[in-house]
Motif scaffolding. Structure first.
Motif, short mmCIF file in Angstrom:
data_model
loop_
_atom_site.label_atom_id
_atom_site.label_comp_id
_atom_site.label_asym_id
_atom_site.label_seq_id
_atom_site.Cartn_x
_atom_site.Cartn_y
_atom_site.Cartn_z
N GLU A 1 8.04 9.31 -1.28
CA GLU A 1 9.33 9.04 -0.68
C GLU A 1 9.36 9.40 0.67
OE1 GLU A 1 11.62 12.13 -2.67
OE2 GLU A 1 11.18 11.24 -4.70
N GLN A 2 8.33 8.47 1.34
CA GLN A 2 8.16 8.16 2.81
C GLN A 2 7.88 9.39 3.53
OE1 GLN A 2 12.13 6.51 4.16
NE2 GLN A 2 11.75 4.59 2.87
N GLN B 1 3.66 11.09 -7.92
CA GLN B 1 4.58 11.22 -6.85
C GLN B 1 4.10 10.27 -5.57
OE1 GLN B 1 2.78 13.68 -7.83
NE2 GLN B 1 1.81 14.85 -6.06
N ASP C 1 3.95 6.85 -3.80
CA ASP C 1 4.69 5.85 -4.18
C ASP C 1 3.85 4.62 -3.20
OD1 ASP C 1 5.92 6.68 -1.91
OD2 ASP C 1 7.96 6.65 -3.32
#
Length: 194
Positions: free
Chosen positions: A59-60, A108, A110
């Protein structure tokens, strides 16, 4: 059949039979460009130390990194084969490589961003036959190649990223020149590609 990637190009990482890739290798090869003229005779060739790194994101947010001082990701899914301080092949063989077991990458994570930087500080104008390539590690087939052509006064490149898409992974060529001797120096530039 290998695809020569251009900046921004995206390809799906699936096999010709439609199944997903399970393990890939990002290979990096280079050699020093020959120096010309009177000063070249006085200063010698000068080794160039390019470094391949892989930054793992969830998530960045960066959650792990694999590079010459941390050769294996904390979960073991990404592994660097070791630091090459002088390059030399630049002919198609890899001087450094990062192996990614896509099936073992934690759910998790990505995105994985691959970078190259000149640890010794020379610009890419002083490097020749430099390339980054992605290989299907299960059969050795080259899937994609990104060539560092044209030199330039930058010391790093944000090469490409693999990211989750649907049930599989995709590769996106980034090819953005940057300045920095380590992956840490490149984090602000990487952020714009997440």
């Amino acid at each position: 059949m290998s695809v020569n990637l251009s900046k921004g190009q995206q390809i799906s990482l699936s096999k010709s039979d439609g199944s997903s890739l399970t393990a890939v290798r990002m290979g990096l090869g280079w050699k020093s460009a020959p120096r010309k003229g009177f000063l070249a005779k006085l200063t010698g060739g000068g080794a160039i130390d390019l470094d391949a790194s892989a930054v793992l994101f969830a998530e960045q947010k960066p959650v792990d990194v694999v590079f010459f001082q941390h050769l294996v990701s904390d979960d073991g899914s990404v592994r660097h084969t070791g630091d090459n301080l002088v390059g030399g092949s630049g002919q198609g063989g890899d001087d450094e490589a990062i192996l990614v077991d896509l099936a073992r990458v934690p759910v998790q994570v990505d995105q994985i961003v691959f970078t190259v930087n000149s640890f010794t500080g020379q610009t890419f104008a002083q490097v020749e036959n430099a390339f980054c390539r992605l290989i299907d590690e299960t059969n050795g087939q080259e899937l994609a190649r990104y060539t560092l052509t044209g030199g330039g006064n930058h010391t790093a490149q944000i090469m490409a990223k693999v990211h989750r898409a649907g049930g599989g992974w995709q590769l996106k060529a980034i090819g953005e020149p940057a300045t920095g001797r380590t992956f840490q120096d490149l984090m602000p530039s990487i952020a714009s590609h997440l």
